[in-house]
Enzyme design. Sequence first.
Site, PDB file in Angstrom:
ATOM      1  N   SER A 111      36.913  42.754  40.705  1.00 18.54           N
ATOM      2  CA  SER A 111      36.126  42.378  39.085  1.00 18.54           C
ATOM      3  C   SER A 111      34.675  41.973  39.396  1.00 18.54           C
ATOM      4  CB  SER A 111      36.765  41.671  38.460  1.00 18.54           C
ATOM      5  OG  SER A 111      37.202  40.228  39.148  1.00 18.54           O
ATOM      6  N   CYS A 112      34.217  42.564  40.483  1.00 21.56           N
ATOM      7  CA  CYS A 112      32.563  42.275  40.718  1.00 21.56           C
ATOM      8  C   CYS A 112      31.838  42.577  39.549  1.00 21.56           C
ATOM      9  CB  CYS A 112      31.965  43.038  41.871  1.00 21.56           C
ATOM     10  SG  CYS A 112      32.956  42.375  43.563  1.00 21.56           S
TER      11      CYS A 112
END
Lengths: 202, 215
Positions: A111-112
Amino acid sequence: MPHDHSEPHSLLPSDPELRARALETILVQKGLVDPAALSALIDTYQNEIGPQNGAQVVARSWLDPAFKARLLADATSAIAELGFEGRQGEHMVAVENTPEMHNMVVCTLCSCYPWPVLGIPPAWYKSDEYRARAVKEPRAVLAEFGVALLAGQKVRVWDSSAEVRYLVLPMRPAGSEGLNEAALAALVSRNAMIGTALAGTA
Amino acid sequence: MTRAHDLGGRPAGDIPEKDDAVVFHVGWHAKALALNLACGALGAWNIDASRFAREQLRDYATLSYYEKWMAGLANLLVERGVVSEAELAGEVAKAPRSDKSLHAGDVPSAIRKVIPYLRSSGPAPHFQVGDRVRTVPAPGAGHCRLPAYAAGRVGTIILSHGNHVLPNSNARFQGENPQPLYTVEFTAAELWGEAAEATGDAMSLDLWQPYMRPA
């Protein structure tokens, strides 16, 4: 880890609310976590660091061509000029939407997300559905978000697989001439800076 | 190696709550995030190890997002000897505040502190912008940031970022092993063949030099 041995986390209550409370209690008891620090972290991401930061960056880029040039050349430094830097924004790249190219950002592996300019990612960005589909069918995803592409406009998807974080610079909407920075920033939504909306739309 | 987290390109349904503006939907979501950040400050692991802990979870596919964060955190706390299994089960003796714990007053500076992943050491770049490269045939075992959908594909280097910490070794506490990092562009047709939505669309990934060979 062999499959006949449970993972350590199974020692905690399975109900997530009870689990969070148990973890906090254990860590506070052991002197490893300061409850006031937890409150400060939550307050910071709830109230201080969010898409309003990125919107200011975008508005500045629309008003100040020299700033925009610096932003496209070295986004980390240019964004730091406005005071936004730190965790999950260590290596920023700004990508500019044009009539020829629409950009959108995903992290298929986790989930960068660029925290200093956009805050904590929304649930949809972290969803299995977005992570799975954004790279293979970005046009279907954009249609689902209500984004109408221009005729001939190409799509480029940036999958954030390292510590580089991407900020989409949406196109400045027609009719926004004469607006000041704050008024322009109000036209820039979080989704517009991920690439799943256009500026001037909700 | 199941790579349950490697979701790119898999079939999936509608995207939920696209206009959602709520940062934390329930209190435990906020707590799960804050506990991870506060424990990260203890210095017992790095960001790659925390990602690896989450993607190794046996129940990855069924746990919700912040459940993954709590489960990964609990496993890391035990694996790194910060908390014992007995303590995790509830047998905790009160201890004085650790010197390493993050204090509330230090939160603003800790969040804004820039800790780059760029390093001056490591090998020279083998490639430059414009070069064509082919990615290795499959993501390596362990914490490899090459998504399966881009394995064995030919792309073009469009950005060169210098040497960055390599997640594969860092996640296993085997050193940072900095390696040249590039942004590699692939055409939609190269990745998806006839299933590509449009000719001319492109995909970019940030990939380390060991993930690629000259094309």
